[in-house]
Design a protein around this motif. Structure first.
Motif, PDB file in Angstrom:
ATOM      1  N   ALA A   1      28.813  35.695  39.613  1.00 45.26           N
ATOM      2  CA  ALA A   1      28.545  36.251  41.050  1.00 45.26           C
ATOM      3  C   ALA A   1      28.782  35.797  42.290  1.00 45.26           C
ATOM      4  O   ALA A   1      28.842  36.713  43.370  1.00 45.26           O
ATOM      5  CB  ALA A   1      26.890  36.100  40.740  1.00 45.26           C
ATOM      6  N   ILE A   2      28.882  34.194  42.568  1.00 42.31           N
ATOM      7  CA  ILE A   2      29.296  34.657  44.380  1.00 42.31           C
ATOM      8  C   ILE A   2      30.800  34.662  43.855  1.00 42.31           C
ATOM      9  O   ILE A   2      30.837  35.200  45.067  1.00 42.31           O
ATOM     10  CB  ILE A   2      29.174  32.324  44.152  1.00 42.31           C
ATOM     11  N   GLY A   3      31.525  34.128  43.669  1.00 35.39           N
ATOM     12  CA  GLY A   3      33.158  35.244  43.453  1.00 35.39           C
ATOM     13  C   GLY A   3      32.992  36.655  43.825  1.00 35.39           C
ATOM     14  O   GLY A   3      34.094  36.548  45.114  1.00 35.39           O
ATOM     15  N   ALA A   4      32.352  37.107  42.941  1.00 29.09           N
ATOM     16  CA  ALA A   4      32.295  38.408  43.395  1.00 29.09           C
ATOM     17  C   ALA A   4      31.862  39.298  44.680  1.00 29.09           C
ATOM     18  O   ALA A   4      32.464  39.960  45.500  1.00 29.09           O
ATOM     19  CB  ALA A   4      32.142  39.569  42.245  1.00 29.09           C
ATOM     20  N   ILE A   5      30.508  38.234  45.265  1.00 32.31           N
ATOM     21  CA  ILE A   5      30.366  38.749  46.759  1.00 32.31           C
ATOM     22  C   ILE A   5      31.502  38.146  48.192  1.00 32.31           C
ATOM     23  O   ILE A   5      31.805  38.846  48.726  1.00 32.31           O
ATOM     24  CB  ILE A   5      28.763  37.688  46.704  1.00 32.31           C
TER      25      ILE A   5
ATOM     26  N   VAL B   1      31.519  52.639  42.416  1.00 33.59           N
ATOM     27  CA  VAL B   1      32.488  52.622  40.885  1.00 33.59           C
ATOM     28  C   VAL B   1      34.045  52.378  40.843  1.00 33.59           C
ATOM     29  O   VAL B   1      33.938  52.339  40.000  1.00 33.59           O
ATOM     30  CB  VAL B   1      32.629  54.867  40.937  1.00 33.59           C
ATOM     31  N   VAL B   2      34.486  53.201  41.403  1.00 39.15           N
ATOM     32  CA  VAL B   2      36.349  51.540  42.225  1.00 39.15           C
ATOM     33  C   VAL B   2      36.208  49.657  41.479  1.00 39.15           C
ATOM     34  O   VAL B   2      36.501  50.036  40.186  1.00 39.15           O
ATOM     35  CB  VAL B   2      36.824  51.848  43.178  1.00 39.15           C
ATOM     36  N   PHE B   3      34.653  49.987  42.072  1.00 35.53           N
ATOM     37  CA  PHE B   3      34.344  48.270  41.409  1.00 35.53           C
ATOM     38  C   PHE B   3      34.127  47.883  40.505  1.00 35.53           C
ATOM     39  O   PHE B   3      34.866  47.159  39.604  1.00 35.53           O
ATOM     40  CB  PHE B   3      33.681  47.427  42.584  1.00 35.53           C
ATOM     41  N   LEU B   4      33.029  48.858  40.371  1.00 38.28           N
ATOM     42  CA  LEU B   4      32.696  48.038  38.727  1.00 38.28           C
ATOM     43  C   LEU B   4      33.572  48.952  37.151  1.00 38.28           C
ATOM     44  O   LEU B   4      33.751  47.874  36.340  1.00 38.28           O
ATOM     45  CB  LEU B   4      31.329  49.124  38.085  1.00 38.28           C
ATOM     46  N   ARG B   5      34.062  49.542  37.438  1.00 40.44           N
ATOM     47  CA  ARG B   5      34.989  50.927  36.089  1.00 40.44           C
ATOM     48  C   ARG B   5      36.242  50.223  36.015  1.00 40.44           C
ATOM     49  O   ARG B   5      36.726  49.792  35.151  1.00 40.44           O
ATOM     50  CB  ARG B   5      35.224  51.565  36.363  1.00 40.44           C
ATOM     51  N   HIS B   6      36.992  49.936  37.946  1.00 39.08           N
ATOM     52  CA  HIS B   6      38.490  49.800  37.432  1.00 39.08           C
ATOM     53  C   HIS B   6      38.528  47.994  37.963  1.00 39.08           C
ATOM     54  O   HIS B   6      40.060  47.308  37.565  1.00 39.08           O
ATOM     55  CB  HIS B   6      39.058  50.468  38.440  1.00 39.08           C
ATOM     56  N   ILE B   7      38.141  47.692  39.058  1.00 40.72           N
ATOM     57  CA  ILE B   7      38.442  46.309  39.182  1.00 40.72           C
ATOM     58  C   ILE B   7      37.770  45.187  38.799  1.00 40.72           C
ATOM     59  O   ILE B   7      38.720  44.900  38.027  1.00 40.72           O
ATOM     60  CB  ILE B   7      38.049  45.975  40.802  1.00 40.72           C
ATOM     61  N   LEU B   8      36.338  45.310  38.239  1.00 38.53           N
ATOM     62  CA  LEU B   8      36.046  44.304  37.472  1.00 38.53           C
ATOM     63  C   LEU B   8      35.925  43.510  36.321  1.00 38.53           C
ATOM     64  O   LEU B   8      36.549  42.698  35.650  1.00 38.53           O
ATOM     65  CB  LEU B   8      34.429  44.568  37.701  1.00 38.53           C
ATOM     66  N   PRO B   9      36.914  45.060  35.184  1.00 37.73           N
ATOM     67  CA  PRO B   9      37.569  44.362  34.093  1.00 37.73           C
ATOM     68  C   PRO B   9      38.174  44.093  34.376  1.00 37.73           C
ATOM     69  O   PRO B   9      38.571  42.936  33.638  1.00 37.73           O
ATOM     70  CB  PRO B   9      37.409  45.997  33.464  1.00 37.73           C
TER      71      PRO B   9
END
Lengths: 321, 306
Positions: free
Chosen positions: B115-119, B217-225
């Motif tokens: 969580a902290i890293g993503a923020i 969508v870009v963040f959740l589907r493409h960056i995060l994984p």
């Protein structure tokens, strides 16, 4: 504050970073090349406030460790009758007239014990680090520069060491070896060389392909000369950065082992065994646990800040900011 | 893939073999007389000599080593001097507690660090980033055992919300898991932040942005994984090392795990139990790392081994 920092002795902090040195012609060609690289690093470093702060705190800690006999107000193992109060002989709390940070359960001055404990903790960590980094430079150098079977053997050993449960094996070693400061240093070194060896090998691997190595070889320089004269100076910034960044690990290992009663043993104080002694009185005298821990934390924080700053200063491309 | 698994399996066996040799050498180096330890403090010289003979301590080193090797591959890790029962029983008996704490601590570090890293990555160079990276720098300087003592003092003694120690219920695991998880989560936050920034600069991210997908969508589907891949690898290895690596925190909280038992064994010079713990945990770690390597390949098909 800035001018008194010890980092980069022999460098000229007055020189601006972005301009070439004014007296290039006055000095030898080779020396200017060398100094300017370090000069640039220094000018980047001294603009990094956090790195400077880390450097100053680390310096204070190291100086107080070296000068413990001069700095400490009392003998760390002298027991004072006036150090204990009340019918139950309770340690004095911090802020008393005579004992600034209070006393421990035997009426000993706690500030003196913290300073002497720091002397042991920091000395052990630095000594273990010197041994570890020396081993890492030699093994990383051999693996990276010679390659072939020596590389395979060294890197497989590194992989093996990374696959072991470090803390348990350190506990096992501390059980088998006789209790002494040397044992603590050996136990830290057993895993201390592993990670730096990997880093130095990678660095040498890329350095040896550079044109200046080929040039030296073309001029007839032998392997040892190339390694010592051409590769080692380029490895030096990495060595300095990792010597700094590995201090926290060494401090933590010493503190952990001493806390378990398997490292530095009483009556010799170290931050780790001060915490161990303090745990028995944490209800009545919590400072006995809190202060040594804070010191460990500040030491680790300051060396991490200093190390990160040095890395950014030497290699701005991989900046952490 | 099959060849890869076979090769990793051989590596795991090599690690166990090395651990075996190492523990044998350490046992051999011990200054105390094992026969005296086994026979007990009241034993006569004759009894000690008999025990020494029956333990085979008079045999040549190589004979002793092959016997040690032979016993271990048949599942006999020796007997604990302290508990007077097989080492395997003693270690496996403590394994559930270690696993429980290991999983709890690893979850804290992953969730908090993630969580902290993503923020930080999303708000790079703005105040949330600076604040969380500052906190991370302090957090990773905390010695976990001391942090555990402070947590105990504050939340067990001053404000008694949690028990001062013990094992069994959920409330017991909270403080030790935080003591380990918070300092480690700082490393995760730093790594996750740089991992996300790296993925953000990839061409495929620019491509999906150009296609007109929303930022979310870009963040959740493409960056995060994609950013999670190196983190998951590290997490798997941490989970393996936490089984035997949390001795300090286990001692602080009186948590009946493998690490605390090994410390107790070390203090009372129970050599078979110390060495058996090292050996069994090495084997566990070797197979945990094997599982991580295989799942890494499954998570990221781009990774090609050989």
């Amino acid at each position: 504050m800035t001018s008194s920092t010890p980092i980069g002795p022999g460098l000229d902090p007055a020189l601006p970073s972005s301009q070439p040195e004014p007296d290039v012609a006055a000095r030898g060609e080779k020396e200017v090349e060398f100094r300017s690289h370090w000069g640039y690093a220094w000018s980047r470093f001294r603009r990094d406030r956090f790195a400077l702060l880390g450097g100053v705190i680390a310096l204070i800690l190291v100086v107080s460790a070296l000068a413990a006999p001069l700095v400490a107000p009392f003998d760390p193992i002298e027991q004072f009758a006036e150090g204990l109060t009340g019918d139950f002989a309770i340690p004095r709390a911090p802020g008393s007239d005579q004992f600034i940070l209070g006393t421990d359960s035997l009426g000993r001055d706690f500030l003196s014990r913290l300073i002497w404990g720091g002397r042991i903790s920091i000395t052990v960590a630095v000594a273990a680090n010197i041994v570890s980094i020396t081993i890492a430079v030699i093994l990383g150098g051999i693996a990276g520069y010679l390659g072939g079977w020596s590389d395979s053997v060294i890197m497989r050993t590194v992989d093996l060491a990374l696959g072991f449960p470090a803390l348990l094996l350190q506990i096992a070693l501390a059980t088998v070896l006789p209790p002494s400061l040397w044992t603590v240093i050996i136990v830290i070194t057993v895993f201390g060389w592993v990670y730096p060896t990997r880093i130095f090998r990678g660095q040498i691997l890329s350095l040896r392909e550079r044109p200046f190595v080929e040039a030296a070889r073309a001029l007839g320089a032998g392997r040892i000369r190339i390694f010592a004269k051409h590769l080692l100076p380029h490895l030096l910034p990495t060595i300095i950065v990792f010597s700094t960044l590995r201090i926290p690990t060494a401090i933590l290992t010493e503190a952990g082992l001493s806390f378990l009663g398997l490292g530095v043993r009483p009556p010799t104080p170290s931050w780790g065994n001060l915490i161990l002694e303090g745990t028995r009185f944490y209800r009545t005298a919590p400072w006995l646990v809190l202060f040594p821990g804070f010191l460990i934390m500040f030491t680790i924080l300051s060396f991490n800040l200093l190390g990160d700053g040095l890395r950014d200063a030497f290699d701005p491309r991989e900046s952490s900011h | 893939m099959f060849n890869f698994i076979i090769r990793r399996l051989f590596w795991a066996i090599a690690i166990i073999f090395a651990a075996m040799t190492l523990t044998f050498i350490l046992t051999y180096m011990i200054p105390a007389d094992p026969a005296r330890q086994v026979a007990g403090p009241q034993a006569t010289e004759l009894e000690i000599a008999n025990v020494r003979e029956s333990l085979g301590l008079n045999d040549p080193v190589l004979v002793q080593y092959s016997r040690y090797f032979w016993n271990i591959i048949h599942g006999d890790f020796g007997r604990s001097w302290m508990f007077r029962r097989p080492v395997t029983e003693a270690v496996f008996g403590r394994l559930p507690a270690s696993l429980q704490l290991g999983i709890a601590a690893a979850s804290v570090e992953l969730i908090l660090g993630g969580a902290i890293g993503a923020i930080s990555a999303v708000y790079r160079y703005k105040w949330p980033d600076r604040l969380s990276m500052g906190i991370a720098l302090v957090a990773l300087s905390l010695p976990s055992f001391w942090f555990g003592l402070v947590l105990l003092f504050v939340f067990g003694f001053l404000i008694p919300i949690f028990p001062l120690g013990g094992y069994g219920e959920v409330k017991h695991v909270v403080l030790p898991a935080l003591a380990v998880g918070i300092p480690y989560s700082a490393w995760y936050a730093r790594m996750f932040r740089s991992s996300i920034r790296e993925v953000m600069s990839e061409h495929y991210v620019r491509a999906v942005r150009a296609k007109g997908l929303s930022g979310r969508v870009v963040f959740l589907r493409h960056i995060l994984p994609n950013a999670l891949i190196p983190i998951v690898t590290m997490w798997g290895m941490d989970l393996g090392s936490f089984v035997g690596g949390l001795a300090l925190v286990e001692v602080v909280f009186g948590w009946p795990g493998v690490g605390w038992q090994a410390v107790e064994a070390a203090r009372s010079l129970d050599v078979p139990l110390v060495m058996g713990s090292v050996l069994l945990v090495s084997a566990l770690m070797a197979f945990a790392n094997l599982a991580v390597d295989i799942s890494y390949r499954w998570l990221d098909p781009r990774v090609v081994f050989d």
